[in-house]
Design a protein around this motif. Sequence first.
Motif, short mmCIF file in Angstrom:
data_model
loop_
_atom_site.label_atom_id
_atom_site.label_comp_id
_atom_site.label_asym_id
_atom_site.label_seq_id
_atom_site.Cartn_x
_atom_site.Cartn_y
_atom_site.Cartn_z
N GLU B 16 0.80 -1.28 0.06
CA GLU B 16 0.03 -0.01 -0.11
C GLU B 16 0.71 1.16 0.08
OE1 GLU B 16 -2.95 -0.10 2.79
OE2 GLU B 16 -3.84 -2.03 2.25
N ALA B 17 2.22 1.28 -0.07
CA ALA B 17 2.99 2.41 -0.15
C ALA B 17 2.99 3.16 -1.58
CB ALA B 17 4.38 1.97 0.27
N PHE B 18 3.27 4.24 -1.62
CA PHE B 18 3.26 5.03 -2.88
C PHE B 18 4.80 4.45 -3.52
CE2 PHE B 18 1.96 8.25 -5.83
CZ PHE B 18 3.04 8.60 -6.56
N LEU B 19 4.52 4.22 -4.89
CA LEU B 19 5.95 3.96 -5.80
C LEU B 19 6.08 4.93 -6.76
CD1 LEU B 19 8.02 1.73 -6.77
CD2 LEU B 19 6.11 1.06 -8.24
N THR B 20 7.49 5.34 -6.82
CA THR B 20 8.07 6.16 -7.84
C THR B 20 9.37 5.53 -8.34
OG1 THR B 20 7.19 8.29 -7.17
CG2 THR B 20 8.89 8.28 -8.64
N GLY B 57 0.66 7.19 -20.02
CA GLY B 57 0.53 5.77 -20.09
C GLY B 57 0.09 5.28 -18.99
N SER B 58 -0.91 4.19 -18.96
CA SER B 58 -1.77 3.57 -17.64
C SER B 58 -1.81 2.39 -17.85
CB SER B 58 -2.78 4.70 -17.18
OG SER B 58 -3.77 4.65 -18.23
N ASN B 59 -1.71 1.64 -16.88
CA ASN B 59 -1.92 0.08 -16.85
C ASN B 59 -1.94 -0.29 -15.59
OD1 ASN B 59 -2.70 -2.26 -17.87
ND2 ASN B 59 -0.85 -2.97 -18.47
N LYS B 60 -2.99 -1.01 -14.97
CA LYS B 60 -2.97 -1.93 -13.77
C LYS B 60 -2.52 -0.83 -12.75
CE LYS B 60 -1.48 -6.13 -15.97
NZ LYS B 60 -0.37 -7.18 -15.96
N GLY B 61 -3.09 0.27 -12.66
CA GLY B 61 -2.82 1.31 -11.46
C GLY B 61 -1.52 1.86 -11.59
N PHE B 62 -0.54 1.62 -12.52
CA PHE B 62 0.67 2.28 -12.99
C PHE B 62 0.33 3.28 -13.94
CE2 PHE B 62 3.77 -0.54 -10.77
CZ PHE B 62 3.11 -1.64 -10.60
N GLU B 63 1.08 4.52 -13.64
CA GLU B 63 1.11 5.59 -14.66
C GLU B 63 2.62 6.23 -14.97
OE1 GLU B 63 -3.12 7.81 -13.59
OE2 GLU B 63 -1.23 8.50 -12.88
N ALA B 64 2.69 6.81 -16.00
CA ALA B 64 3.83 7.53 -16.42
C ALA B 64 3.43 8.51 -17.42
CB ALA B 64 4.80 6.40 -17.04
N VAL B 80 0.99 0.04 -3.85
CA VAL B 80 1.45 -1.11 -4.39
C VAL B 80 1.14 -2.56 -3.58
CG1 VAL B 80 3.70 -0.16 -5.55
CG2 VAL B 80 3.93 -0.97 -2.94
N GLN B 81 1.37 -3.58 -4.26
CA GLN B 81 0.76 -4.96 -3.86
C GLN B 81 2.00 -5.68 -3.82
OE1 GLN B 81 -2.26 -5.16 -2.45
NE2 GLN B 81 -2.17 -2.97 -2.95
N VAL B 82 1.92 -6.94 -2.98
CA VAL B 82 2.89 -7.81 -3.01
C VAL B 82 3.29 -8.41 -4.48
CG1 VAL B 82 3.51 -10.16 -2.27
CG2 VAL B 82 2.73 -8.43 -0.74
N SER B 83 2.08 -8.54 -5.19
CA SER B 83 2.19 -9.16 -6.63
C SER B 83 2.77 -8.12 -7.63
CB SER B 83 0.74 -9.48 -7.09
OG SER B 83 0.04 -8.29 -6.87
N ASP B 84 3.19 -7.04 -7.31
CA ASP B 84 4.03 -5.81 -8.06
C ASP B 84 5.30 -6.13 -7.92
OD1 ASP B 84 1.81 -3.40 -7.08
OD2 ASP B 84 1.68 -4.60 -8.97
N GLY B 104 16.99 -1.63 -15.44
CA GLY B 104 16.11 -2.34 -14.77
C GLY B 104 16.31 -1.74 -13.26
N THR B 105 15.17 -1.74 -12.67
CA THR B 105 15.03 -1.55 -11.03
C THR B 105 14.24 -2.78 -10.44
OG1 THR B 105 14.95 0.54 -11.48
CG2 THR B 105 13.99 -0.01 -9.29
N THR B 106 14.81 -3.18 -9.52
CA THR B 106 14.00 -4.40 -8.85
C THR B 106 13.27 -3.69 -7.68
OG1 THR B 106 15.80 -6.10 -9.28
CG2 THR B 106 14.41 -6.66 -7.41
N LEU B 107 11.90 -4.27 -7.61
CA LEU B 107 11.09 -3.79 -6.87
C LEU B 107 10.57 -5.03 -5.80
CD1 LEU B 107 9.10 -1.78 -5.41
CD2 LEU B 107 7.27 -2.40 -7.07
N THR B 108 10.65 -4.91 -4.47
CA THR B 108 10.14 -5.78 -3.73
C THR B 108 9.06 -5.15 -2.79
OG1 THR B 108 12.27 -7.08 -3.52
CG2 THR B 108 10.69 -7.59 -1.75
N VAL B 109 7.95 -5.86 -2.64
CA VAL B 109 7.00 -5.22 -1.78
C VAL B 109 6.81 -6.44 -0.72
CG1 VAL B 109 4.35 -4.64 -1.70
CG2 VAL B 109 5.92 -4.03 -3.61
#
Lengths: 116, 111
Positions: B16-20, B57-64, B80-84, B104-109
């Motif tokens: 549930e945190a905000f991602l950039t 652009g937007s998809n699945k809650g992501f935007e840029a 964000v969700q764990v599945s992200d 590439g940037t590795t994201l762990t939720v």
Amino acid sequence: DSGVTQTPKHLITATGQRVTLRCSPRSGDLSVYWYQQSLDQGLQFLIQYYNGEERAKGNILERFSAQQFPDLHSELNLSSLELGDSALYFCASSVGDSGGPVSTQYFGPGTRLTVL
Amino acid sequence: GNSVTQMEGPVTLSEEAFLTINCTYTATGYPSLFWYVQYPGEGLQLLLKATKADDKGSNKGFEATYRKETTSFHLEKGSVQVSDSAVYFCALNTNAGKSTFGDGTTLTVKP
């Protein structure tokens, strides 16, 4: 499922050998791209073909070559393999190559090459 | 030549945190910009794209948003969700057909 298929999924071979990776693009796509993904170098663009012709070249070694056939499938040939060639090789396809929406690339699942 | 610079990872967030994830580029001409996502053991999947300045652009809650003035295409998601959890790649295509990807940037939720 992106619609891009790659075979084989895994390949294990020895140094000095030669292998061929195969890619079938999405139906209707004319462009095929090849990429190498390794841990230390990230995702590297190798080469692009459009409707059978080489279109753009990236960091592709001279030991590597590719071609696109009349049915639009593509093969990447890797020869005189070295340990450092171990990587994931991805193929992608797009409708066109002139930039904009037609250049959106769709990736295959990759071929994992291990050179022992 | 063209280049894409992404925010270095890894990035670790709580659910549930905000991602950039920041992405800036240099290119000749007018590139199209993309974000791709790679889940463990899989190929890259197109997440979203923008083909001209000020496009979002937007998809699945992501935007840029394609920002020509700052040559940026930062990826954001409000919650964000764990599945992200995945590796995110910023990329550009130019009219010459050559593609350039960021590292590439590795994201762990975490839950």
